[in-house]
Design a protein around this motif. Sequence first.
Motif, PDB file in Angstrom:
ATOM      1  N   ARG A  98       0.831  -1.204   0.000  1.00  0.00           N
ATOM      2  CA  ARG A  98       0.000   0.000   0.000  1.00  0.00           C
ATOM      3  C   ARG A  98       0.863   1.251   0.000  1.00  0.00           C
ATOM      4  O   ARG A  98       0.568   2.226  -0.709  1.00  0.00           O
ATOM      5  CB  ARG A  98      -0.926  -0.012   1.220  1.00  0.00           C
ATOM      6  CG  ARG A  98      -1.706   1.265   1.405  1.00  0.00           C
ATOM      7  CD  ARG A  98      -2.481   1.250   2.716  1.00  0.00           C
ATOM      8  NE  ARG A  98      -3.581   0.301   2.678  1.00  0.00           N
ATOM      9  CZ  ARG A  98      -4.448   0.164   3.668  1.00  0.00           C
ATOM     10  NH1 ARG A  98      -4.333   0.889   4.765  1.00  0.00           N
ATOM     11  NH2 ARG A  98      -5.429  -0.721   3.567  1.00  0.00           N
ATOM     12  N   ARG A 102       0.585   3.925  -3.073  1.00  0.00           N
ATOM     13  CA  ARG A 102       0.153   5.299  -2.825  1.00  0.00           C
ATOM     14  C   ARG A 102       1.241   6.294  -3.231  1.00  0.00           C
ATOM     15  O   ARG A 102       0.927   7.379  -3.751  1.00  0.00           O
ATOM     16  CB  ARG A 102      -0.210   5.471  -1.344  1.00  0.00           C
ATOM     17  CG  ARG A 102      -1.497   4.756  -0.964  1.00  0.00           C
ATOM     18  CD  ARG A 102      -1.904   5.035   0.472  1.00  0.00           C
ATOM     19  NE  ARG A 102      -3.166   4.384   0.798  1.00  0.00           N
ATOM     20  CZ  ARG A 102      -3.787   4.467   1.974  1.00  0.00           C
ATOM     21  NH1 ARG A 102      -3.227   5.182   2.950  1.00  0.00           N
ATOM     22  NH2 ARG A 102      -4.924   3.855   2.185  1.00  0.00           N
ATOM     23  N   THR A 105       1.077   6.685  -6.952  1.00  0.00           N
ATOM     24  CA  THR A 105       0.032   7.621  -7.352  1.00  0.00           C
ATOM     25  C   THR A 105       0.528   9.056  -7.248  1.00  0.00           C
ATOM     26  O   THR A 105       0.241   9.896  -8.120  1.00  0.00           O
ATOM     27  CB  THR A 105      -1.215   7.425  -6.477  1.00  0.00           C
ATOM     28  OG1 THR A 105      -1.669   6.076  -6.608  1.00  0.00           O
ATOM     29  CG2 THR A 105      -2.325   8.372  -6.888  1.00  0.00           C
ATOM     30  N   GLU A 287      -5.088  -1.920  -1.176  1.00  0.00           N
ATOM     31  CA  GLU A 287      -6.019  -1.256  -0.270  1.00  0.00           C
ATOM     32  C   GLU A 287      -6.842  -2.241   0.557  1.00  0.00           C
ATOM     33  O   GLU A 287      -7.109  -1.994   1.730  1.00  0.00           O
ATOM     34  CB  GLU A 287      -6.963  -0.335  -1.055  1.00  0.00           C
ATOM     35  CG  GLU A 287      -6.282   0.848  -1.716  1.00  0.00           C
ATOM     36  CD  GLU A 287      -5.640   1.791  -0.725  1.00  0.00           C
ATOM     37  OE1 GLU A 287      -6.176   1.903   0.404  1.00  0.00           O
ATOM     38  OE2 GLU A 287      -4.625   2.414  -1.058  1.00  0.00           O
ATOM     39  N   ARG A 327     -14.226   8.279   2.691  1.00  0.00           N
ATOM     40  CA  ARG A 327     -13.003   8.519   1.922  1.00  0.00           C
ATOM     41  C   ARG A 327     -12.238   7.199   1.845  1.00  0.00           C
ATOM     42  O   ARG A 327     -11.449   6.862   2.724  1.00  0.00           O
ATOM     43  CB  ARG A 327     -12.165   9.608   2.574  1.00  0.00           C
ATOM     44  CG  ARG A 327     -12.841  10.963   2.606  1.00  0.00           C
ATOM     45  CD  ARG A 327     -11.947  12.025   3.206  1.00  0.00           C
ATOM     46  NE  ARG A 327     -10.736  12.199   2.411  1.00  0.00           N
ATOM     47  CZ  ARG A 327      -9.747  13.042   2.731  1.00  0.00           C
ATOM     48  NH1 ARG A 327      -9.837  13.759   3.840  1.00  0.00           N
ATOM     49  NH2 ARG A 327      -8.689  13.140   1.975  1.00  0.00           N
ATOM     50  N   ASN A 328     -12.509   6.468   0.798  1.00  0.00           N
ATOM     51  CA  ASN A 328     -11.938   5.140   0.623  1.00  0.00           C
ATOM     52  C   ASN A 328     -11.320   5.070  -0.769  1.00  0.00           C
ATOM     53  O   ASN A 328     -12.017   5.267  -1.774  1.00  0.00           O
ATOM     54  CB  ASN A 328     -13.034   4.077   0.800  1.00  0.00           C
ATOM     55  CG  ASN A 328     -12.464   2.677   0.902  1.00  0.00           C
ATOM     56  OD1 ASN A 328     -11.735   2.217   0.040  1.00  0.00           O
ATOM     57  ND2 ASN A 328     -12.802   1.994   1.984  1.00  0.00           N
ATOM     58  N   ARG A 329     -10.025   4.792  -0.833  1.00  0.00           N
ATOM     59  CA  ARG A 329      -9.344   4.770  -2.129  1.00  0.00           C
ATOM     60  C   ARG A 329      -9.843   3.641  -3.009  1.00  0.00           C
ATOM     61  O   ARG A 329      -9.883   3.783  -4.236  1.00  0.00           O
ATOM     62  CB  ARG A 329      -7.829   4.643  -1.918  1.00  0.00           C
ATOM     63  CG  ARG A 329      -7.204   5.855  -1.234  1.00  0.00           C
ATOM     64  CD  ARG A 329      -5.745   5.600  -0.891  1.00  0.00           C
ATOM     65  NE  ARG A 329      -5.187   6.683  -0.120  1.00  0.00           N
ATOM     66  CZ  ARG A 329      -4.412   7.644  -0.617  1.00  0.00           C
ATOM     67  NH1 ARG A 329      -4.120   7.642  -1.901  1.00  0.00           N
ATOM     68  NH2 ARG A 329      -3.923   8.595   0.155  1.00  0.00           N
ATOM     69  N   THR A 332     -13.066   4.833  -4.528  1.00  0.00           N
ATOM     70  CA  THR A 332     -12.768   5.819  -5.568  1.00  0.00           C
ATOM     71  C   THR A 332     -12.298   5.141  -6.842  1.00  0.00           C
ATOM     72  O   THR A 332     -12.686   5.520  -7.957  1.00  0.00           O
ATOM     73  CB  THR A 332     -11.708   6.801  -5.064  1.00  0.00           C
ATOM     74  OG1 THR A 332     -12.164   7.433  -3.863  1.00  0.00           O
ATOM     75  CG2 THR A 332     -11.408   7.865  -6.103  1.00  0.00           C
TER      76      THR A 332
END
Length: 424
Positions: A98, A102, A105, A287, A327-329, A332
Motif C-alpha cells: 500500500r 500510494r 500515485t 487497499e 473517503r476510501n481509495r 474511488t
Amino acid sequence: SAVRSFGAFTGELDQLVEWLQACKVTTVAMESTGVYWIPLFQKLEAAGLEVVLVNARHLKQVPGRKTDLKDCQWIQRLHSYGLLNGSFRPGDAICRLRTFMRHRTNLVDACSQQVLHMQRSLDQMNVHLHHVISDLDGETGLRIVDAILSGARDPQALVQLRDPRIRKSTVAEMAAALEGDWRAEHLWVLGQAREAYRFFHTQIAALDQQVEALLPHLVTAPPTPPETERPKNPQAATGAQRPRKKKKKAGNAPAIDFTAELTRICGVDLTRVVGFNLLSVLILISEIGVDMSPWRSAKAFCSWLGLCPGNKISGGKVLSSRTARVRNRAATLLRTLATAVGRSDTWLGSFHRRMKARLGPAAANTATAHKLACLIYHLLKYREPYIEVDRLVYEARLQRYRVAKLKKLASELGFDLIENQKAA
C-alpha cells in the motif's frame, strides 16, 4: 484508573509499551489521527497486544470538556464496555505494498503536473501542439518537444516526427500549429519541465522494481472451504470461460508484467473482470488485501466501501438513503472504473447505461461500482474463475422482467396485455 502521559519520540513510545505490559494490559483502543498513530500501532502490535483502531468520527460526541485526558478516559470506558469497532487494517506485507502504490500515485500526479507546465510553456510561445495531438505526453508529443529543446525550429522538419496513425489533425494543420515565438525563457522552463517529467518516470520505474521484489513475499489467503454454503452468484453464467482479451496498456501502467504473481496471490485472475487492468488490480489489492474474512458478506464489504444506500430511519420513516461519505481509495478506484465500464459492450456496460438514464451519471457510477465490489468479493473469497455474462442474455432476462411487470400492472388495472405478433 492509572493515567500517565508519554511523548511521541521512539524511546517514549517504547516506555509506553513496557508500562502497558507491566499493567497486564492485553487490549488497547486508540484513535486514528492523521498518520501519527502508525508508529505506536506498529509497536503495540509487535508487542502482542490487541489493538483496536477507532475512527475519530465515531468519537466526536464526547460529553464534558474536550481535553486529551478526557478523550483517553472516554475511549477506555467505551472499550471496556465493548462499544468500539476497530477499523480495517491489512497485514504487514499488504501495508508495505500500500505504501508503494500510494507513493506511485503521487509520482503519477507529479508527472501530470509537469505535462501541464510543458503545455503552458508551449502556449506562451504560441505553439498549439496540444490542439493537433491527443496527448502531449504521447510518443509524438514528446518527440517534438525533445526536438524543440535540441534546437529544431522548422515546422516542416518537426512535422516529420508525427506518427502516421494520428487522425486528429492533418499534416498542414500540425505544421501551422508548430509555428511559434521561440523565447529563451519559455524554452528554458520547457526544458526544466521535460527533465522533471523524465525524472519522475525514472522514479516510477524504480518503484515498480521494488513492487516486483515485494510481491513474492505476499501469501495468498486460503479460500472458503467447499462445504461452506455459498450464496448464489447472480452474475454467474453457465458454459466455458471466454478466451482472454488483450487489453490496451494504460499510459501509467507498470512496464513489468505482474499478472502471474497477482494471479498467485489472489487465487484468480482479476484482470479478466470488466474494466480492470494490471495497475487497477495492484491498487485494489494494496487497499483491501486478498483476505475477505474481515467482512461477513458482500453487503458488509460494500457498506465498508460506502457504495450502498444509507438507512437513516426514524419513526418508521426513511429520512435519507444517500450513500455515506466515505473517503476510501478502493471505492474511488471502483467509481473511476465504472465510467470506463459504461462505455463497454458488456452486461455491466448495459447496466451502467440503464442506471445513467434513470438516476444520472453519479448514481450510475456508484451502482456499477457496487456491482464490481460484489464481483471482487466473490472472486477473492471463493477463488472461482471469472466468467463473463453474455450481454444479450442479460438484456433478454431484463426484458422478461419488464414484460412480467407490465402484465402484473395491467392485471391490477383490469386490462389485458396482448403481445404484438409481428408478420412473418
